[in-house]
Design an enzyme around this catalytic site. Sequence first.
Site, short mmCIF file in Angstrom:
data_model
loop_
_atom_site.label_atom_id
_atom_site.label_comp_id
_atom_site.label_asym_id
_atom_site.label_seq_id
_atom_site.Cartn_x
_atom_site.Cartn_y
_atom_site.Cartn_z
N SER A 1 0.79 -1.22 0.00
CA SER A 1 0.00 0.00 0.00
C SER A 1 0.83 1.28 0.00
O SER A 1 0.29 2.36 -0.09
CB SER A 1 -0.93 0.00 1.21
OG SER A 1 -0.19 -0.22 2.40
N HIS B 1 -5.58 -3.06 -1.78
CA HIS B 1 -5.23 -2.21 -2.93
C HIS B 1 -5.23 -3.01 -4.23
O HIS B 1 -4.53 -2.67 -5.18
CB HIS B 1 -3.87 -1.55 -2.70
CG HIS B 1 -3.95 -0.43 -1.71
ND1 HIS B 1 -4.35 0.84 -2.04
CD2 HIS B 1 -3.76 -0.42 -0.37
CE1 HIS B 1 -4.36 1.60 -0.96
NE2 HIS B 1 -4.01 0.85 0.07
N LYS C 1 -12.10 1.07 -0.01
CA LYS C 1 -11.21 1.67 -1.01
C LYS C 1 -11.92 1.68 -2.37
O LYS C 1 -12.85 2.44 -2.55
CB LYS C 1 -9.87 0.95 -1.00
CG LYS C 1 -9.12 1.37 0.28
CD LYS C 1 -7.93 0.57 0.63
CE LYS C 1 -7.38 1.12 1.96
NZ LYS C 1 -6.48 0.21 2.64
C1 LIG Z 1 -6.26 -0.01 4.02
C2 LIG Z 1 -5.62 -1.28 4.30
C3 LIG Z 1 -6.07 -2.09 5.34
C4 LIG Z 1 -7.18 -1.67 6.26
O1 LIG Z 1 -8.40 -1.68 5.57
P1 LIG Z 1 -9.64 -0.92 6.21
O2 LIG Z 1 -10.82 -1.57 5.58
O3 LIG Z 1 -9.49 0.51 5.86
O4 LIG Z 1 -9.58 -1.16 7.67
C5 LIG Z 1 -5.48 -3.33 5.50
N1 LIG Z 1 -4.48 -3.74 4.70
C6 LIG Z 1 -4.01 -2.97 3.70
C7 LIG Z 1 -2.91 -3.49 2.82
C8 LIG Z 1 -4.56 -1.72 3.47
O5 LIG Z 1 -4.07 -0.95 2.49
#
Ligand SMILES: *Cc1c(COP(=O)(O)O)cnc(C)c1O
Length: 431
Positions: free
Chosen positions: A197, A242, A273
């Site tokens: 990420s 992602h 996301k």
């Molecule tokens: C954003 C993210 C999370 C957390 O996800 P949320 O649904 O926002 O809690 C976990 N792992 C990765 C790789 C992320 O980018």
Amino acid sequence: MSDPTNQNGQRRAIRALKERVNKQLSNTKITDYKQMHEQTLISSQGARVLIEGRKEPLLNFSSNNYLGLATSPELLKASSAAIDERGLGAASARFICGTFDIHRELEGQIARFHNQEAAILYASCFDANVGLFDAFLTADDVVLSDSLNHASIIDGIRLCRAKRLIYNHLDLQDLEDKLASCKDANLKLIATDGVFSMNGEVAPLRYDQREKRARKAISGFDREICNLAEKYEALVFIDECHATGIIGKTGRGSEEYCDTICRVDIINSSLGKALGGASGGYTTGCKELIDLLRQKSRPYIFSSTLSSSVVAAASKAFDMLLKGCPLLKTLHENARAFRKGMLEAGFELIPSDHPLIAVLTKERDTAERLERAMLDENVLVSAMSFPVVPKGQARIRVVISACHSPADVRACVDAFVVAANRIGLELNARR
Ligand SMILES: *Cc1c(COP(=O)(O)O)cnc(C)c1O
């Protein structure tokens, strides 16, 4: 005895708390600049956003709204219809009386989308990661974890009893050595971000017994994660926050991107996301595992169920992806145009073809000055530095969206050039 109404005890306790906190704040590396500067948005998420205290709207290259679905009329409509029919939420955890029909339907859709047997929803992917490992791993097991895995994977692994082996980031020789060192373990689980990420790198998952040479040429790695998993009888877990709805021909993520559908055993991903940008997460895998998580996963059991609006919106997002979503094509056209423009202008990018693009400045100070200079150009991007990324690898993190127009993308590249010149950042322009 002292007078209980003068509350001296509380005053002293609060003073001790504030002293502690102030000391920590002055030592904390991210807080001094980043977290103290949380911008307050006073518009919806989109190609342009309004920030409190600024007159001009900002071009937004910072959110994870990859497909632009945060303001999709279809998702909004589905969302309000669900609120009309089911109210805001269930006011309880799933096992009490918090399971709506729409929760079940969404779980079914998720499993179908990922070609898995079953799925379970969480309030966030952070929760899904925290609730996964401890539910099924014991002290006889081993987790092999990439050193740059997301914080929530790290926390989830910390909570479980299995032995933890951390392999160097994307170093598959190191992963293989570590797999070889724990041959006698009961379960072996390789845990990795599908897409990292902070830099948009896709984990080399591929598994294909044939065409060894072709594989090497495609990923640039001489080993691949699913191959190693096969050889050492390990399970593979990927975090697809992602990746889902972002990469792969039909948005199915790293597996599809790497041509590995059906060789990854457990997938966690986020609804916060690409899939609408609200909130929520899930785990998908074999039916037995999902059944167990419903019985044992603490963030699932001890937390209120997802709101109706979130469930309906995500469900609509999966509908769109299952039907074939033209926004994916727009997203990647934009990403390619941005990369090309930035490389031509002489910026150093972490190689990948993901729409999350890391513009390396290396020095933390340069990243922060560049971020501020971009703000002066009315473009919102995020500087990232240690401890969020390794030392000496500070960067600007740019996220391309399908809601950007080609002109927005060009404007962002132009702003980078102006901003870089203003702060005296040297570019190796290739003409
Ligand atoms: C954003 C993210 C999370 C957390 O996800 P949320 O649904 O926002 O809690 C976990 N792992 C990765 C790789 C992320 O980018």
